[in-house]
Design a protein around this motif. Structure first.
Motif, short mmCIF file in Angstrom:
data_model
loop_
_atom_site.label_atom_id
_atom_site.label_comp_id
_atom_site.label_asym_id
_atom_site.label_seq_id
_atom_site.Cartn_x
_atom_site.Cartn_y
_atom_site.Cartn_z
N VAL A 142 -5.04 53.46 21.70
CA VAL A 142 -5.85 52.27 21.42
C VAL A 142 -7.25 52.73 21.06
O VAL A 142 -7.88 53.50 21.80
N THR A 143 -7.75 52.28 19.90
CA THR A 143 -9.07 52.66 19.43
C THR A 143 -10.15 51.93 20.23
O THR A 143 -9.86 50.96 20.94
N GLY A 144 -11.39 52.37 20.09
CA GLY A 144 -12.51 51.75 20.80
C GLY A 144 -12.68 50.28 20.49
O GLY A 144 -13.18 49.52 21.32
N ASP A 145 -12.27 49.85 19.30
CA ASP A 145 -12.39 48.43 18.94
C ASP A 145 -11.10 47.65 19.18
O ASP A 145 -10.95 46.53 18.72
N GLY A 146 -10.17 48.25 19.95
CA GLY A 146 -8.97 47.53 20.36
C GLY A 146 -7.80 47.58 19.41
O GLY A 146 -6.77 46.94 19.67
N LYS A 147 -7.89 48.33 18.32
CA LYS A 147 -6.75 48.44 17.41
C LYS A 147 -5.70 49.37 18.03
O LYS A 147 -6.03 50.30 18.76
N ILE A 148 -4.44 49.12 17.73
CA ILE A 148 -3.33 49.84 18.35
C ILE A 148 -2.69 50.75 17.30
O ILE A 148 -2.20 50.27 16.27
N VAL A 149 -2.71 52.04 17.56
CA VAL A 149 -2.12 53.04 16.66
C VAL A 149 -0.82 53.51 17.27
O VAL A 149 -0.79 53.93 18.43
N THR A 150 0.27 53.40 16.51
CA THR A 150 1.56 53.90 16.98
C THR A 150 2.02 55.01 16.05
O THR A 150 1.75 54.99 14.86
N GLY A 151 2.71 55.98 16.61
CA GLY A 151 3.21 57.10 15.81
C GLY A 151 4.63 57.44 16.18
O GLY A 151 5.07 57.26 17.31
N SER B 92 1.49 53.60 12.27
CA SER B 92 1.14 52.23 11.93
C SER B 92 -0.06 51.83 12.77
O SER B 92 -0.28 52.38 13.85
N ARG B 93 -0.83 50.88 12.27
CA ARG B 93 -1.95 50.37 13.07
C ARG B 93 -1.90 48.85 13.08
O ARG B 93 -1.69 48.21 12.05
N HIS B 94 -2.05 48.31 14.27
CA HIS B 94 -2.06 46.86 14.48
C HIS B 94 -3.43 46.44 15.00
O HIS B 94 -4.09 47.20 15.71
N LEU B 95 -3.81 45.24 14.67
CA LEU B 95 -5.02 44.66 15.22
C LEU B 95 -4.76 44.31 16.69
O LEU B 95 -3.61 44.31 17.14
N SER B 96 -5.79 44.02 17.44
CA SER B 96 -5.62 43.74 18.87
C SER B 96 -4.73 42.54 19.13
O SER B 96 -4.16 42.42 20.21
N VAL C 173 5.86 43.03 19.23
CA VAL C 173 5.66 43.13 17.79
C VAL C 173 6.70 44.10 17.25
O VAL C 173 6.89 45.18 17.80
N PHE C 174 7.38 43.72 16.20
CA PHE C 174 8.33 44.61 15.53
C PHE C 174 7.78 44.95 14.16
O PHE C 174 7.35 44.07 13.42
N THR C 175 7.77 46.23 13.84
CA THR C 175 7.26 46.69 12.56
C THR C 175 8.38 47.39 11.82
O THR C 175 8.93 48.37 12.33
N ALA C 176 8.74 46.91 10.65
CA ALA C 176 9.82 47.50 9.87
C ALA C 176 9.26 48.42 8.80
O ALA C 176 8.32 48.07 8.10
N LYS C 177 9.81 49.63 8.71
CA LYS C 177 9.43 50.59 7.67
C LYS C 177 10.59 51.56 7.54
O LYS C 177 11.06 52.11 8.53
N GLY C 178 11.08 51.79 6.32
CA GLY C 178 12.21 52.68 6.11
C GLY C 178 13.49 52.03 6.60
O GLY C 178 13.52 50.88 7.02
N SER C 179 14.59 52.79 6.55
CA SER C 179 15.86 52.25 6.99
C SER C 179 16.02 52.35 8.50
O SER C 179 16.70 51.55 9.12
N THR C 180 15.39 53.35 9.11
CA THR C 180 15.39 53.55 10.55
C THR C 180 14.03 54.09 10.92
O THR C 180 13.45 54.90 10.19
N ALA C 181 13.50 53.68 12.05
CA ALA C 181 12.21 54.19 12.51
C ALA C 181 12.21 54.23 14.03
O ALA C 181 12.93 53.48 14.69
N GLN C 182 11.39 55.13 14.57
CA GLN C 182 11.27 55.25 16.02
C GLN C 182 9.82 55.52 16.37
O GLN C 182 9.20 56.43 15.83
N GLY C 183 9.27 54.73 17.28
CA GLY C 183 7.93 54.96 17.80
C GLY C 183 8.00 55.87 19.00
O GLY C 183 8.88 55.73 19.84
N ARG C 184 7.06 56.84 19.06
CA ARG C 184 7.07 57.80 20.17
C ARG C 184 5.73 57.92 20.86
O ARG C 184 5.64 58.56 21.90
N ALA C 185 4.66 57.35 20.27
CA ALA C 185 3.33 57.52 20.86
C ALA C 185 2.47 56.31 20.53
O ALA C 185 2.68 55.64 19.53
#
Length: 175
Positions: free
Chosen positions: A20-29, A44-48, A5-17
């Motif tokens: 996964v929540t108890g209901d399977g949602k994916i939190v990236t920071g 950002s948060r993504h569904l399972s 999955v690619f998530t676009a936000k801003g001109s440049t972004a980097q995920g570092r962390a």
């Protein structure tokens, strides 16, 4: 299927962390570069199934409103609130801990604005890791000449004075 999955936000972004929540949602920071050279925390948060969770923050993303910040670590509290640690500053770095509600808003019950800035005694303090244990928040990172630092926060964002010296301990290189 590739499974990316690619998530676009801003001109440049980097995920570092990631967490996964108890209901399977994916939190990236991590961080994003917005207008000009302004950098801010980005979560950002993504569904399972990998779809961006539009109910989180603003259309699936949450920021903190900084002009020069980098996010490094994410942790989840038992109540589902999200902790995010990194550092803020352009020429001088200070560790920052943010807490977001489950819907991606800064939590005003955490130091009144959802943001806690720490000071580990140098001009290059960076929070690199965060964890929650028994309701206490542990934040660790580097503090330049002061070496390695760890602070423990209470649930409201205040330093836990029963830990180290006024809530923080550091270990200088060579000690």
């Amino acid at each position: 299927a590739v499974g990316r999955v690619f998530t676009a936000k801003g001109s440049t972004a980097q995920g570092r962390a990631v967490a996964v929540t108890g209901d399977g949602k994916i939190v990236t920071g991590g961080w994003m570069q917005g207008a000009g050279f302004a950098m801010d925390f980005l979560m950002s948060r993504h569904l399972s199934n990998g779809q961006l969770d539009e109910a989180f923050g603003e259309a699936g993303h949450a920021t903190a409103g900084y002009g020069a910040a980098t996010g490094n670590a994410v942790a989840l509290q038992a109540d589902g609130k999200i902790l995010f640690a990194g550092y803020n500053g352009l020429l001088e770095y200070k560790p920052v801990v943010l807490r977001y509600t489950t819907d991606g808003q800064l939590d005003s019950a955490f130091d009144e604005d959802g943001k806690v800035q720490l000071d580990w005694g140098s001009d290059a303090d960076q929070a690199k890791a965060i964890a929650v244990r028994d309701g206490k928040i542990l934040v660790a990172g580097s503090a330049k000449e002061n070496g390695f630092a760890v602070s423990r926060l209470n649930a409201d964002g205040s330093l836990d004075s029963s830990f180290g010296t006024d809530g923080t301990f550091s270990l200088a290189v060579g000690e």
